[in-house]
Design a protein around this motif. Structure first.
Motif, PDB file in Angstrom:
ATOM      1  N   THR A 376       0.813  -1.234   0.000  1.00 20.89           N
ATOM      2  CA  THR A 376       0.000   0.000   0.000  1.00 20.89           C
ATOM      3  C   THR A 376       0.840   1.275   0.000  1.00 20.89           C
ATOM      4  N   ILE A 377       2.117   1.185   0.262  1.00 19.66           N
ATOM      5  CA  ILE A 377       3.067   2.309   0.292  1.00 19.66           C
ATOM      6  C   ILE A 377       2.798   3.247   1.468  1.00 19.66           C
ATOM      7  N   VAL A 378       1.520   3.538   1.701  1.00 20.18           N
ATOM      8  CA  VAL A 378       1.131   4.453   2.780  1.00 20.18           C
ATOM      9  C   VAL A 378       0.212   3.700   3.754  1.00 20.18           C
ATOM     10  N   ASP A 390      -3.768   9.659   0.067  1.00 17.98           N
ATOM     11  CA  ASP A 390      -2.503   9.252  -0.561  1.00 17.98           C
ATOM     12  C   ASP A 390      -2.718   8.023  -1.455  1.00 17.98           C
ATOM     13  N   ALA A 391      -3.527   7.082  -0.973  1.00 21.99           N
ATOM     14  CA  ALA A 391      -3.757   5.850  -1.741  1.00 21.99           C
ATOM     15  C   ALA A 391      -4.500   6.143  -3.052  1.00 21.99           C
ATOM     16  N   LEU A 392      -5.416   7.108  -3.038  1.00 17.31           N
ATOM     17  CA  LEU A 392      -6.112   7.477  -4.276  1.00 17.31           C
ATOM     18  C   LEU A 392      -5.129   7.892  -5.362  1.00 17.31           C
ATOM     19  N   ARG A 393      -4.142   8.685  -4.977  1.00 18.65           N
ATOM     20  CA  ARG A 393      -3.147   9.149  -5.968  1.00 18.65           C
ATOM     21  C   ARG A 393      -2.325   7.964  -6.485  1.00 18.65           C
ATOM     22  N   HIS A 394      -1.932   7.083  -5.595  1.00 23.45           N
ATOM     23  CA  HIS A 394      -1.168   5.898  -6.045  1.00 23.45           C
ATOM     24  C   HIS A 394      -2.020   5.026  -6.975  1.00 23.45           C
ATOM     25  N   SER A 399       1.237   3.507  -9.017  1.00 27.23           N
ATOM     26  CA  SER A 399       2.582   3.711  -8.465  1.00 27.23           C
ATOM     27  C   SER A 399       3.392   2.428  -8.319  1.00 27.23           C
ATOM     28  N   ASN A 400       2.733   1.308  -8.086  1.00 29.01           N
ATOM     29  CA  ASN A 400       3.455   0.026  -8.018  1.00 29.01           C
ATOM     30  C   ASN A 400       2.562  -1.076  -8.583  1.00 29.01           C
ATOM     31  N   GLU A 401       3.050  -2.295  -8.562  1.00 34.14           N
ATOM     32  CA  GLU A 401       2.289  -3.402  -9.150  1.00 34.14           C
ATOM     33  C   GLU A 401       0.968  -3.617  -8.425  1.00 34.14           C
ATOM     34  N   PHE A 402       0.973  -3.460  -7.094  1.00 38.85           N
ATOM     35  CA  PHE A 402      -0.270  -3.654  -6.342  1.00 38.85           C
ATOM     36  C   PHE A 402      -1.353  -2.677  -6.812  1.00 38.85           C
ATOM     37  N   TYR A 403      -1.021  -1.413  -6.928  1.00 39.56           N
ATOM     38  CA  TYR A 403      -2.031  -0.428  -7.345  1.00 39.56           C
ATOM     39  C   TYR A 403      -2.430  -0.625  -8.805  1.00 39.56           C
ATOM     40  N   ARG A 404      -1.498  -1.116  -9.620  1.00 43.37           N
ATOM     41  CA  ARG A 404      -1.866  -1.370 -11.016  1.00 43.37           C
ATOM     42  C   ARG A 404      -2.875  -2.522 -11.099  1.00 43.37           C
ATOM     43  N   VAL A 405      -2.683  -3.541 -10.269  1.00 41.85           N
ATOM     44  CA  VAL A 405      -3.660  -4.644 -10.249  1.00 41.85           C
ATOM     45  C   VAL A 405      -4.980  -4.159  -9.656  1.00 41.85           C
TER      46      VAL A 405
END
Length: 592
Positions: A376-378, A390-394, A399-405
């Motif tokens: 989750t980065i944050v 912050d998560a909405l922006r990611h 921003s990473n593979e998790f958010y892309r999935v």
């Protein structure tokens, strides 16, 4: 301009070649308009074997035959192949787009192909231009709108500006298209379809004119309809508190999803109730062009950006679904926090319902240790707004593979990372009604996977007995009536004023007696065609999933009756297959 009522006038723009043409499409008495017209266009020009984000797939914006003639005929149907499901899909939005298309002289705009670089399409009664706007790459929705509104500024009449944000450019599967101010083609990823075409925005100039019907019949009926809408209490609730009035009622009923649907009631509801928004944050109400109601509620968001009492003021629209998805589902009980999230979501070009429900699943998965900050980065925790911001922006930026999935859908992310039992997905991220078995089935199987397909939530609250056959008969009939409205394309709030008989009267008054006479048959045919298209583009009624969480919900009626829910879903699946099998052959178009 003069109108030929026998066909629909469609502007087709091919961004690949840069050419455009006007089609005289089909028979209006057969496809009606709006929903029916969009489906008929896709049946003719869509590529059933190609994926959703193939630039050759048509992106369609359609209005109805009554647009511009009667109040609340203020919506546009966006038809497209969804990157979220891979299936034929619709999304509806208001704003100024409907009247702009009507006064530009078109029943629909169909865009195919991809531009060579990031572009803006400008269309009007005598204009079709494509502009290079590569300087807007990565621009948020607010900045893009500011620049795009410069196109066509000198023209007269209605003008509408639709555009995508970073989420649409990056292909998030629930990126939306923002329409003018505060309206959206949300859900199922129309924004990504536009992004795949290298199309940052579309400006529609309604710079033409058309004559009103001769004689007294139209004027008399127009006065009756206007009086019915404005001089009765039918629309009062939509203007006063608006749909947020449902928050207190559904919470009291134990049918309001909280904390990723882990509960359906919370005594802290007053912090985000419709009454609180109205009393403390409501700045004004506004309306779509052609609507006298004013149901769009605009809240005032005050954010400190520096020390010594320096504040920034923003106007943010809110309604029931957005407060549910970015409020109660996230465990937020402060209305100002909800407005801050909605403002960020709008800016990024994400659908607020899908992104809110997705982040609710993230918060529960973090609680259960399934996800950590490595993904989750944050920090993402229920009740803490900064983590969600912050998560909405990611999510929008991948921003990473998790958010892309996660950007391809919550259930897909859950299948990869774990936690599918509590992914609140019914075809797509759920709408805000934990009313029971019939609604859960209606959204999971429904055409738009939405609370807008039919009133399953209403059946749950009003049915005196658990009769699956009657429940499915209701879903099919209610959907049919809504298709008539969506083919006109009226605001759904006006369905009490625009029943089938009144729609027929309106059509006759504007010189469409053949359409009025065929209304019932055409409505059934378009209902069948839409299901046929959905099935042909990948919808499998036997593969629909209803996650375990929906069997654990407790409402005012007690726990969910899984046997009853299974009976409803079996019967509804068969009803869908029967409708799909009855689809008509669609007549195509010719240049004119």
């Amino acid at each position: 301009m003069r109108t030929d009522h026998s066909y629909s006038r469609v502007l087709h723009v091919d961004l690949e070649t840069g050419r455009s043409r006007v089609l005289r499409f089909g028979s209006r008495a057969e496809h009606l308009g709006g929903s029916g017209l969009a489906a008929a266009l896709y049946a003719t020009y869509g590529l059933h074997e190609a994926p959703a984000l193939d630039p050759r797939q048509p992106l369609i914006f359609a209005v109805g035959p009554l647009t511009g003639f009667f109040p609340l005929m203020s919506k546009v149907v966006c038809g497209f192949r969804s990157p979220y499901t891979g299936e034929w899909a619709e999304s509806h939005a208001g704003g100024r787009l409907a009247l702009s298309l009507r006064f530009a002289g078109y029943d629909a705009l169909m865009v195919t192909g991809a531009a060579r670089g990031l572009s803006a399409l400008v269309v009007g009664a005598r204009t079709v231009d494509v502009h290079d706007v590569n300087y807007l790459r990565g621009a948020d929705v607010f900045s893009a709108g500011k620049y795009l509104r410069r196109f066509g500024k000198s023209s007269s009449g209605h003008r509408s500006c639709i555009r995508i944000g970073p989420a649409g450019e990056r292909g998030v599967h629930y990126a939306c298209i923002n329409v003018d101010s505060f309206r959206h083609f949300g859900r199922l990823g129309a924004g990504s379809v536009m992004g795949a075409k290298n199309l940052k925005g579309i400006v529609v100039q309604g710079d033409g004119a058309f004559p009103l019907p001769d004689g007294n019949a139209y004027a008399k009926l127009m006065r009756e309809v206007y009086k019915d809408i404005t001089a009765t209490d039918k629309m009062r609730k939509y203007h006063d508190l608006g749909t947020p009035a449902n928050l207190l009622a559904l919470n009291e009923l134990k049918a309001l999803p909280w904390n990723n649907l882990q509960k359906t009631y919370d005594e802290r509801i007053d912090g985000v109730s419709g009454e609180t928004f109205a009393d403390k944050f409501l700045l004004r109400q506004t309306a779509c062009a052609g609507c006298p109601v004013g149901c769009i509620h605009i809240g005032l968001l005050r954010q400190q950006f520096a020390s010594d009492h320096e504040f920034l003021y923003k106007q943010v629209s809110y309604d029931y679904e957005s407060i549910f998805s970015q409020g109660t589902m996230l465990g937020l009980t402060n209305a100002s926090d909800v407005l801050a999230l909605l403002d960020e979501t709008e800016k990024l070009g994400l659908d607020c319902m899908s992104s809110g429900v997705a982040l609710a699943w993230v918060a529960e998965a973090v609680d259960k240790g399934v996800l950590t900050e490595a993904e989750t980065i944050v920090p993402v925790r229920f009740g803490e707004v900064q983590g969600f911001l912050d998560a909405l922006r990611h999510l929008a930026l991948g921003s990473n593979e998790f958010y892309r999935v996660l950007g391809t859908g919550t259930l897909k992310a859950a299948d990869v990372y774990g936690g599918s039992d509590y992914a609140c997905v019914l075809g797509q991220e759920m709408a805000g009604y934990a009313t029971g078995e019939v609604f859960f089935v209606s959204q999971a199987y429904g055409f738009r996977h939405s609370h807008l397909d039919s009133g399953g939530y209403s059946w749950d609250q009003s049915a005196k007995e658990k009769d699956a056959g009657k429940a499915v008969d209701f879903l099919v009939d209610d959907e049919y009536k809504r298709i008539l409205i969506n083919s006109m394309v009226s605001c759904m709030f006006a369905r009490a004023s625009y029943g089938p008989e009144r729609i027929g009267e309106c059509l006759e008054s504007v010189g469409l007696p053949d359409v009025a006479a065929n209304l019932g048959s055409a409505g059934k045919a378009m209902q069948a065609l839409r299901w046929n298209l959905k099935c042909r583009t990948g919808f499998d009624v036997h593969a629909v999933r209803i996650p375990k969480r929906y069997t654990e919900v407790v409402t005012w009626k007690g726990g969910i009756d899984v046997g009853y829910m299974d009976d409803v879903r079996t019967r509804y699946a068969q009803a869908i297959l029967d409708m799909a099998a009855a689809a008509p052959v669609v007549s195509g178009g010719e240049e004119g």
